[in-house]
Design an enzyme around this catalytic site. Structure first.
Site, PDB file in Angstrom:
ATOM      1  N   CYS A  41       0.851  -1.193   0.000  1.00 27.66           N
ATOM      2  CA  CYS A  41       0.000   0.000   0.000  1.00 27.66           C
ATOM      3  C   CYS A  41       0.886   1.242   0.000  1.00 27.66           C
ATOM      4  CB  CYS A  41      -0.906  -0.019   1.231  1.00 27.66           C
ATOM      5  SG  CYS A  41      -1.921   1.468   1.406  1.00 27.66           S
ATOM      6  N   CYS A  99      -7.194  -1.331   1.301  1.00 29.07           N
ATOM      7  CA  CYS A  99      -6.150  -1.796   2.200  1.00 29.07           C
ATOM      8  C   CYS A  99      -6.820  -2.077   3.540  1.00 29.07           C
ATOM      9  CB  CYS A  99      -5.062  -0.741   2.352  1.00 29.07           C
ATOM     10  SG  CYS A  99      -3.836  -1.161   3.614  1.00 29.07           S
ATOM     11  N   CYS A 143      -5.256   0.585   6.395  1.00 27.02           N
ATOM     12  CA  CYS A 143      -5.556   2.026   6.425  1.00 27.02           C
ATOM     13  C   CYS A 143      -6.859   2.394   5.719  1.00 27.02           C
ATOM     14  CB  CYS A 143      -4.401   2.829   5.849  1.00 27.02           C
ATOM     15  SG  CYS A 143      -4.199   2.667   4.063  1.00 27.02           S
ATOM     16  N   CYS A 179      -8.044  -5.631 -10.316  1.00 24.82           N
ATOM     17  CA  CYS A 179      -7.657  -4.509 -11.170  1.00 24.82           C
ATOM     18  C   CYS A 179      -7.328  -3.328 -10.251  1.00 24.82           C
ATOM     19  CB  CYS A 179      -8.824  -4.186 -12.105  1.00 24.82           C
ATOM     20  SG  CYS A 179      -8.438  -2.950 -13.336  1.00 24.82           S
TER      21      CYS A 179
END
Length: 163
Positions: free
Chosen positions: A78, A126, A129, A150
């Protein structure tokens, strides 16, 4: 003329219903993530494009990410919190213009439903977060999972494998 006050009264009653309640629903709907920051903190840490994608659920232009053509061994994390999300061995060229993977690193990606385009899509975030990553579709490689994750390249950082 007697109906005018009634129309005004009904308009006020129905107009008071929507916007205030929607704001309350939106704030109550916020999920709890391990890393939480104010929008000002995210804006200070992320580039404009990262903020647009990760915090506002935007989409980068197709074929704009340098990560599209990286196939060396490593891990995609991330861009906001560095949580490992995808492994390079699960990456494939989908031809769509966005980095695509056939699976996630279990437990590090959260899923929700997105209907912004008028139809339902599975959105990926994510799990640490809450940053928006992209969407998952059922048109991936049949030989593996059949899934195509994607993902916006700007939502990721590539960490090459040591070796």
């Amino acid at each position: 003329m007697k109906s005018l006050p009634l129309i005004v009264l009904l308009s006020l009653v129905f107009s008071c219903n929507s916007s205030a309640q929607k704001k309350d629903d939106k704030t109550q709907k916020k999920e709890s993530f391990k890393i939480t920051k104010t929008e000002a903190e995210w804006k200070a840490e992320l580039t404009d494009q990262e903020y647009y994608v990760l915090r506002e659920a935007g989409t980068e232009r197709p074929f704009s990410s340098p990560l599209n053509k990286i196939y060396e061994p490593g891990t995609y994390v991330c861009a906001a919190c560095k949580t490992p999300l995808y492994k390079s061995e699960h990456k494939f060229d989908s031809g769509t213009g966005w980095p695509s993977f056939d699976r996630v690193i279990e437990g590090n990606v959260a899923f929700s439903t997105d209907s912004k385009l008028g139809y339902m899509r599975n959105e990926e975030h994510c799990a640490t977060c809450g940053g928006h990553l992209g969407h998952v579709f059922d048109d991936g490689p049949r030989a593996t999972t059949g899934k195509r994750h994607c993902i916006n390249g700007v939502a990721l950082e590539f960490i090459p494998a040591k070796g």
